[in-house]
Design an enzyme around this catalytic site. Structure first.
Site, mmCIF file in Angstrom:
data_model
loop_
_atom_site.group_PDB
_atom_site.id
_atom_site.type_symbol
_atom_site.label_atom_id
_atom_site.label_comp_id
_atom_site.label_asym_id
_atom_site.label_seq_id
_atom_site.Cartn_x
_atom_site.Cartn_y
_atom_site.Cartn_z
ATOM 1 N N CYS A 390 -8.287 9.479 -8.087
ATOM 2 C CA CYS A 390 -8.738 9.706 -6.705
ATOM 3 C C CYS A 390 -9.112 11.177 -6.483
ATOM 4 O O CYS A 390 -10.192 11.594 -6.894
ATOM 5 C CB CYS A 390 -7.699 9.195 -5.715
ATOM 6 S SG CYS A 390 -8.453 8.837 -4.125
ATOM 7 N N HIS A 533 -7.162 3.920 -7.130
ATOM 8 C CA HIS A 533 -5.834 4.198 -7.702
ATOM 9 C C HIS A 533 -5.449 3.066 -8.654
ATOM 10 O O HIS A 533 -4.804 2.096 -8.221
ATOM 11 C CB HIS A 533 -4.792 4.291 -6.583
ATOM 12 C CG HIS A 533 -4.934 5.513 -5.742
ATOM 13 N ND1 HIS A 533 -4.327 6.708 -6.048
ATOM 14 C CD2 HIS A 533 -5.637 5.734 -4.609
ATOM 15 C CE1 HIS A 533 -4.635 7.612 -5.139
ATOM 16 N NE2 HIS A 533 -5.440 7.035 -4.252
ATOM 17 N N GLU A 535 -3.173 2.933 -10.681
ATOM 18 C CA GLU A 535 -1.711 2.832 -10.839
ATOM 19 C C GLU A 535 -1.094 1.738 -9.968
ATOM 20 O O GLU A 535 -0.044 1.207 -10.291
ATOM 21 C CB GLU A 535 -1.044 4.184 -10.554
ATOM 22 C CG GLU A 535 -1.120 4.699 -9.118
ATOM 23 C CD GLU A 535 -2.343 5.578 -8.838
ATOM 24 O OE1 GLU A 535 -3.343 5.446 -9.577
ATOM 25 O OE2 GLU A 535 -2.304 6.373 -7.875
#
Ligand code: GLN
Length: 558
Positions: A390, A533, A535
């Site tokens: 990001c 993102h 993750e």
């Protein structure tokens, strides 16, 4: 076949916070799933914020973003990771949300002029949310974690709604108290009293717990178990020992040593399959191996509040790195570096040659940004595997514009609204929101589709995982990833950047928004940034393809 009645497990905390109530609830979910049930996990946060989006990550920990874009507490991340499923945004509630809905309904005459009160209207609203999965046939069992500790003023209404559910459906509701046995060094033995008081407090709300999960440094002895059983009114076999263990991922396995899953199901008076934790155990085994040691530097801000909180602020990034490392037989040590130290000369970027890879995670604002750009330049020029998440991707683009193309003042308008080269710009709709001070839940949030460009590093990374999962070849270019940002790569600079060698390897389906930027393999072993993102969708049993590719590059470099 007649459908079995929906079941509820309420997980509440006793004695103090921070003893692993969330992980206990997540582990119960994993166990029930492995017994063949479908499970939804609800998190109740008693604070008045309508969502977790405006909360400072150094105080509150990570803001976890769901597919729908709802900004939630990091516990939702744990649930998704343990269950290996995306949760529904109906499963996250704060006191603020409940009040907000009730007040809005009142303002639009939804209560037809009646006096609206905490009891029954707020309690009814909570109750409705508790049974949402049952009403919409989303699962067999709902596990609700009630945030805070028994005795807190803020969570009483949630406990009240749970109590009412238990009164109405005694056979379908089970309470689990997660408690703690302190062992003061001056006394040298485990003390049961705080747990007994927690049970009494719960009793004073009209709730008798069915199970106690006892957190402690060491397993408790028989004497303690008997004492707890008698004084807390819980059968001895339902008192589960949960001593400290190495990793949170061991918890489901540890609970199953005490046959918690079987006992919960028995309390409901239903039958189930045997617990099958085979895949989970395979993963846990990997967490213990890790013969290859990796050292990765994470550079950014939000690191200046001490070790405890910084790991909370980036918990999904940490876990994503771990999963991809474990599955490649590696163990990764993360070093957190405050980028300001490069700016004020306390650290030299050349130290970064000692790391196998560098991550720049998401963030906001100008503090430490020039230091981050120095780090990205070093990673690019010295061919150290680099992953930008990001803000990390936006800063990677700025670094490229400044140092490769030569646009000296290139910047993001987040930091310098008057820059002559706004390579990262704000979308017009976002500009309007900021002018009106509308910060809550107004970023580009949640899952959006993106199209991968064939032949790029990103495409290869995703494809390798899909090939394993034998996914639909038709959609091999389509991905869906979660976002949380206001600013975007400025379309006016794309042609120039591409000419200079930066590849935008994924874009929004209309081609307007840049989703992934990378350098080709011929130029750099791994230099990639994502506007989203990744993750948030990394799971123990399904590590994320881009983290996999990054770790693979770090291992190769080593
Ligand atoms: N501050 C940047 C933006 O708002 C990046 C946000 C982030 O890293 N999550 O676009």
């Amino acid at each position: 076949m007649k459908k079995r009645k929906h079941k509820y497990i309420f997980v509440v905390g006793g004695v103090m916070s921070g003893i692993g109530k969330g992980i206990s609830a997540a582990s119960i979910g994993r166990i029930l799933k492995s017994k063949g049930f479908t499970v939804n996990q609800v998190k109740v946060d008693p604070y008045l914020n309508v969502d977790a989006g405006n909360m400072n990550p150094t105080e509150h920990g990570e803001v976890f973003v769901m597919d729908s874009g709802l900004e939630t507490d990091q516990d939702m991340g744990n649930y998704e990771r343990f269950l290996d499923e995306s949760a529904s945004d109906r499963d996250y509630l704060t006191s603020g949300m409940i009040y907000y809905d009730v007040i809005n309904r009142e303002r639009s005459m939804g209560y037809k002029g009646k006096c609206v009160e905490a009891l029954p209207d707020i309690i009814d609203e909570i109750y409705k949310r508790f049974i949402d999965a049952e009403r919409n046939d989303r699962s067999d069992i709902t596990v609700v974690e009630i945030g805070g500790t028994i005795g807190d003023y803020q969570n009483i209404m949630f406990i009240e709604a749970a109590r009412i559910l238990k009164i109405k459906r005694p056979k379908d509701v089970v309470f689990v108290l997660v408690s703690y046995l302190p062992q003061p060094s001056t006394i040298g033995e485990q003390k049961t009293r705080p747990t007994r008081i927690a049970c009494q407090t719960l009793n004073s709300y009209g709730v008798q717990t069915d199970f106690i999960i006892v957190r402690s440094e060491r397993p408790f002895d028989d004497k303690r178990a008997k004492k707890l059983a008698i004084s807390c009114n819980v059968s001895e076999e339902n008192i589960i020992s949960a001593p400290n263990i190495e990793s949170i991922y061991d918890v489901p396995i540890n609970f199953e040593k005490g046959r918690l899953g079987h006992k919960l199901i028995k309390t409901f008076g239903i039958r189930s399959k045997k617990t099958d934790l085979t895949c989970w155990k395979e993963f846990v085994k990997k967490t213990k191996n890790g013969k290859n040691q990796l050292k990765i530097a994470v550079v950014g801000k939000y690191f200046d509040t001490g070790d405890f909180m910084l790991s909370d602020a980036y918990i999904s990034v940490i876990e994503a790195v771990k999963f991809s490392s474990y599955w490649q037989d590696a163990k990764t040590e993360l070093t957190w570096i405050n980028s300001k130290e490069y700016e004020n000369g306390k650290r030299k970027v050349s130290e970064l040659k000692n790391y196998n890879g560098i991550i720049v995670p998401g963030g906001f604002g100008e503090s430490g940004i020039e230091g981050v750009i120095m780090v990205i330049k070093y990673a690019r020029e010295n061919k150290i595997p680099f992953l930008g998440l990001c803000y990390g991707m936006q800063l990677m683009t700025i670094e490229f514009a400044r140092n490769v193309i030569g646009l000296k003042n290139a910047n993001t308008v987040e930091i310098d609204p008057d820059t002559t080269h706004p390579v990262i710009d704000i979308m017009p709709e976002q500009k309007k929101l900021l002018a009106e001070n509308k910060y809550g839940a107004t970023m580009r949030l949640g899952a959006y589709p993106a199209i991968l460009k064939e032949g790029t590093g990103a495409f290869e990374a995703y494809l390798s995982v899909r090939a394993l999962a034998k996914e639909d070849k038709e959609n091999k270019n389509l991905i869906s990833e979660r976002h949380r940002h206001r600013y975007e790569v400025n379309p006016e600079y794309i042609e120039e950047m591409e000419k200079a060698g930066l590849i935008f390897s994924a874009t929004s389906p209309d081609g307007r928004l840049m989703e992934i930027a990378e350098l080709p393999k011929s130029k750099h072993p791994f230099f990639l940034g994502t506007q989203f993102h990744p993750e948030f969708q990394a799971r123990p049993l399904h590590p994320h393809p881009l983290f996999n590719a990054f770790i693979e590059a770090c291992l190769k470099k080593k």
